[in-house]
Each structure stands twice: as C-alpha cells, then as structure tokens.
Design a protein around this motif. Structure first.
Motif, PDB file in Angstrom:
ATOM      1  N   PHE A  87      -6.970  -3.070   6.851  1.00 52.86           N
ATOM      2  CA  PHE A  87      -6.424  -2.417   7.714  1.00 52.86           C
ATOM      3  C   PHE A  87      -4.940  -2.730   7.835  1.00 52.86           C
ATOM      4  CE2 PHE A  87      -7.393  -6.511   9.763  1.00 52.86           C
ATOM      5  CZ  PHE A  87      -6.198  -6.798  10.520  1.00 52.86           C
TER       6      PHE A  87
ATOM      7  N   GLN B  93      -2.397  -0.068   5.968  1.00 55.49           N
ATOM      8  CA  GLN B  93      -2.297   1.163   6.821  1.00 55.49           C
ATOM      9  C   GLN B  93      -1.237   1.557   7.501  1.00 55.49           C
ATOM     10  OE1 GLN B  93      -4.945   2.762   5.064  1.00 55.49           O
ATOM     11  NE2 GLN B  93      -6.041   0.903   4.492  1.00 55.49           N
TER      12      GLN B  93
ATOM     13  N   GLU C 101     -12.276   5.870  10.331  1.00 55.33           N
ATOM     14  CA  GLU C 101     -11.386   5.079   9.446  1.00 55.33           C
ATOM     15  C   GLU C 101     -11.267   3.510   9.863  1.00 55.33           C
ATOM     16  OE1 GLU C 101      -7.810   8.191   8.320  1.00 55.33           O
ATOM     17  OE2 GLU C 101      -7.732   7.393   9.951  1.00 55.33           O
ATOM     18  N   TRP C 102     -11.182   3.122  11.160  1.00 53.23           N
ATOM     19  CA  TRP C 102     -11.493   1.838  11.351  1.00 53.23           C
ATOM     20  C   TRP C 102     -12.612   1.219  11.065  1.00 53.23           C
ATOM     21  CZ3 TRP C 102      -7.868  -1.605  12.382  1.00 53.23           C
ATOM     22  CH2 TRP C 102      -6.408  -1.178  12.794  1.00 53.23           C
ATOM     23  N   GLU C 103     -13.772   1.830  11.397  1.00 54.23           N
ATOM     24  CA  GLU C 103     -14.810   1.367  11.013  1.00 54.23           C
ATOM     25  C   GLU C 103     -15.142   1.037   9.393  1.00 54.23           C
ATOM     26  OE1 GLU C 103     -17.832   2.681  14.513  1.00 54.23           O
ATOM     27  OE2 GLU C 103     -18.085   3.927  12.703  1.00 54.23           O
TER      28      GLU C 103
ATOM     29  N   TRP D 159     -12.116   0.409   7.518  1.00 54.81           N
ATOM     30  CA  TRP D 159     -11.314  -0.622   7.219  1.00 54.81           C
ATOM     31  C   TRP D 159     -11.671  -2.029   7.322  1.00 54.81           C
ATOM     32  CZ3 TRP D 159      -6.862   2.099  10.207  1.00 54.81           C
ATOM     33  CH2 TRP D 159      -6.486   3.422   9.640  1.00 54.81           C
ATOM     34  N   THR D 160     -12.637  -1.974   8.509  1.00 50.76           N
ATOM     35  CA  THR D 160     -13.228  -3.308   8.797  1.00 50.76           C
ATOM     36  C   THR D 160     -14.373  -3.773   8.734  1.00 50.76           C
ATOM     37  OG1 THR D 160     -13.823  -2.426  11.050  1.00 50.76           O
ATOM     38  CG2 THR D 160     -11.358  -3.307  10.934  1.00 50.76           C
TER      39      THR D 160
ATOM     40  N   VAL E  32     -10.901  -8.089  15.880  1.00 53.35           N
ATOM     41  CA  VAL E  32     -11.283  -7.920  14.447  1.00 53.35           C
ATOM     42  C   VAL E  32     -10.947  -9.117  13.488  1.00 53.35           C
ATOM     43  CG1 VAL E  32     -10.578  -6.376  12.829  1.00 53.35           C
ATOM     44  CG2 VAL E  32     -11.237  -5.258  14.806  1.00 53.35           C
TER      45      VAL E  32
ATOM     46  N   ILE F 163      -7.964  -4.476  18.488  1.00 57.69           N
ATOM     47  CA  ILE F 163      -7.665  -3.270  18.416  1.00 57.69           C
ATOM     48  C   ILE F 163      -8.131  -2.657  19.570  1.00 57.69           C
ATOM     49  CG2 ILE F 163      -7.452  -3.371  15.995  1.00 57.69           C
ATOM     50  CD1 ILE F 163     -10.109  -1.863  15.867  1.00 57.69           C
TER      51      ILE F 163
ATOM     52  N   ILE G 130      -9.904   0.766  20.716  1.00 55.14           N
ATOM     53  CA  ILE G 130     -10.568   2.028  20.239  1.00 55.14           C
ATOM     54  C   ILE G 130     -11.015   2.958  21.694  1.00 55.14           C
ATOM     55  CG2 ILE G 130     -12.911   2.880  19.735  1.00 55.14           C
ATOM     56  CD1 ILE G 130     -11.647   1.656  17.369  1.00 55.14           C
TER      57      ILE G 130
ATOM     58  N   GLY H 296      -8.201   4.823  17.150  1.00 60.00           N
ATOM     59  CA  GLY H 296      -7.932   3.325  17.169  1.00 60.00           C
ATOM     60  C   GLY H 296      -6.603   2.768  16.915  1.00 60.00           C
TER      61      GLY H 296
ATOM     62  N   TYR I 245      -3.905  -0.573  16.599  1.00 59.54           N
ATOM     63  CA  TYR I 245      -3.620  -1.873  16.440  1.00 59.54           C
ATOM     64  C   TYR I 245      -2.051  -2.066  16.401  1.00 59.54           C
ATOM     65  CZ  TYR I 245      -3.283  -6.477  13.992  1.00 59.54           C
ATOM     66  OH  TYR I 245      -2.562  -7.654  13.799  1.00 59.54           O
TER      67      TYR I 245
END
Ligand SMILES: CC(C)(COP(=O)(O)OP(=O)(O)OC[C@H]1O[C@@H](n2cnc3c(N)ncnc32)[C@H](O)[C@@H]1OP(=O)(O)O)[C@@H](O)C(=O)NCCC(=O)NCCS
Length: 252
Positions: A34, A37, A205-207, A209-210, A222, A229, A231, A238, A240
């Motif tokens: 993350f 990005q 995307e967040w799911e 990345w993490t 996270v 972050i 959501i 999301g 951050y």
C-alpha cells in the motif's frame, strides 16, 4: 579519506546510471504494497533519476551490491517552521516545481533511506544521514529537512502523531528509533505531519494491497500503517494518511 579496495563506498546515480533498476528494486522491496501507491511518488519519482541523479546516493559493497540508499533532492525553504511543506508529498512537489521554475535551492530535502534487510542494525542508516548532511553542507545549503516516517509508529496507530513525536525513553532520548537517529545526528523535532502522504483506492484495491477484508465502513488498523485506514463501502473508497514527523538538521 582513501578507502581500501573492497570497503563499502558511496556513489551517486549520476556516477552509476547503470544501477537505476537495482536502486528501484532495493527501495521498492522495503515497503508494504500500500505504501507504493502514493500518486505523488508515482508521478514525480522519475525526476530523481533525471534532474536530481547527483543526489541519489548508494552505498555499494565490492560486488556493486547496494547495502543502503538515500534519496534526496534540493529545494528552496524560507528557514521558518511555518514555511516547511505540509508533508512528504508537498515537499516532493515543491522540489520538482521549483526546479522547473528555475528557483535556486538553499536546502536539501530527504525523501527516504533504505538499508538492505541483511545489513540492518549495522549503523549504515546513520552513515547515510551523515552523508546527506555532509553533501548538503558542501553544496552550501542551509539545512537538511526530513519528513521522517517513524519506524515504530505502526505499532501505535491510534496515537496522534504530534504526541508520538514527543514520546521519550527513560534516558530522555526520543522513543522512536528513526526519530532518535536523526536527533542524535543533530536534528530537532518540529512537529507532526498528519497528512504527509495520501493514498486512496477502491475497497477491492485496498483488500489486494493489504490481504485483508473490509466488510463494513469504518476505520481499520492495517499492518505497517502509521494510522488506521478509513473505508467507505458506499463510495467504494479507502483512504490512508501516512503520518510523519518534520525534523530539521540546521547546517549553519
Ligand atoms: C529505518 C532503517 C533505514 C534503519 O536502519 P537500521 O540499519 O535498522 O538502523 P541502524 O543500525 O542505523 O540503527 C540502529 C541503532 O544505531 C543508532 N545509530 C545508527 N547510526 C548512528 C550514528 N551514526 N550515530 C548515532 N547512533 C546511530 C540508531 O539510532 C539505532 O539506535 P538504538 O540502538 O538506540 O535503536 C531500516 O530499518 C530500513 O531500511 N527500514 C525500511 C525503510 C524505512 O523505514 N526507512 C525509514 C523511513 S524513510
């Protein structure tokens, strides 16, 4: 100083442009997905390879392996605490915009230091900070400024950055190891930078990345993030905010 052959030595990307890919790989491997990005870094990073290659420092072993790297670039700063950029993103944008406008720099801005994982704990990070200070002074710059990403902040994601920045150990030294290193080498803590970098993406995307699921809207802690972050499932977004700490090495 004459180094014996085989001793680690510092070169710049201007001197060794053939190491550009190796430098990017060295740096990229240090960060959780993350953190790679940030749209400002994506947009501007290539300027470090072009206009600022002489300020990209690599500590090499005898086989040209990168043991540590420091990215930095000069910018103009009015010398006041209020005049510091908002954070890392703003510092990078000012650097590139000022260079394009022909504004002469008077300050060196640190962007990151990465030590190879197998060489961490060998005091190489301090060597890189000292090198940035020395090169800035030799270039006649007034200061080295650093929007420092505290290395242990991710363990305390709920602590406000301005409070975290002032935490100390029983011996009086700064609590955070990375803030402590800069302080030992002569920097002062100015303030927290709560929105140093802004990283946004869709929930999917967040799911990705993490490696976590975010079933509901709200704040999530996270791994390796300095802040939770946020959501918003309805907006499919999301956000951050990377929290850093402004530190200034006065070189005059
Ligand atoms: C953060 C990072 C660069 C630190 O490097 P490191 O090799 O782990 O740390 P060092 O060996 O330099 O420091 C270890 C200790 O020596 C101290 N030290 C190192 N050089 C020193 C010097 N020249 N003078 C005084 N103290 C020094 C440090 O303060 C630290 O002290 P402590 O024992 O009180 O904690 C490294 O962990 C890394 O690459 N992390 C991933 C990327 C990152 O987070 N970078 C920082 C934000 S850009």
């Amino acid at each position: 100083m004459i180094c014996p052959p085989g001793d680690p030595r510092i070169v710049t990307l201007a001197e060794r442009p053939d190491l550009e890919d190796a430098l990017d790989e060295h740096n990229g491997s240090a960060w959780p997905t993350f953190m790679l990005q940030d749209p400002v870094a994506d947009e501007l990073w290539h300027h470090l390879h072009a206009e600022f290659a002489g300020w990209q420092l690599m500590l090499l072993d005898a086989d040209d392996e990168i043991l540590a790297a420091a990215n930095c670039a000069p910018l103009a700063w009015d010398g006041t605490d209020d005049g510091l950029p908002d954070g890392w993103d703003d510092q990078f944008r000012r650097t590139v915009d000022q260079h394009a406008a022909g504004i002469p720099p008077d300050t060196l801005g640190a962007l990151q230091i990465v030590v190879a994982p197998e060489r961490r704990g060998d005091r190489l990070a301090g060597r890189m900070v000292t090198e940035m200070r020395g090169r800035a002074r030799a270039a006649g710059l007034r200061a080295l400024i650093a929007c420092v990403r505290p290395t242990h902040k991710h363990r305390y994601p709920l602590a406000p950055i301005d409070r975290y920045a002032r935490w100390t150990r029983p011996d009086g030294e700064p609590f955070d190891p990375w803030i402590r290193l800069h302080a030992r080498l002569g920097a002062r803590i100015v303030r927290g930078a709560a929105r140093s970098m802004t990283i946004a993406g869709s929930v999917a995307e967040w799911e990705g990345w993490t490696g976590m699921a975010f079933p509901d809207s709200g704040g999530y802690v996270v791994p390796l993030a300095t802040n939770p972050i946020t959501i918003d499932r309805e907006a499919d977004r999301g956000v951050y905010l990377d929290a850093n700490v402004w530190m200034v090495h006065d070189l005059r």
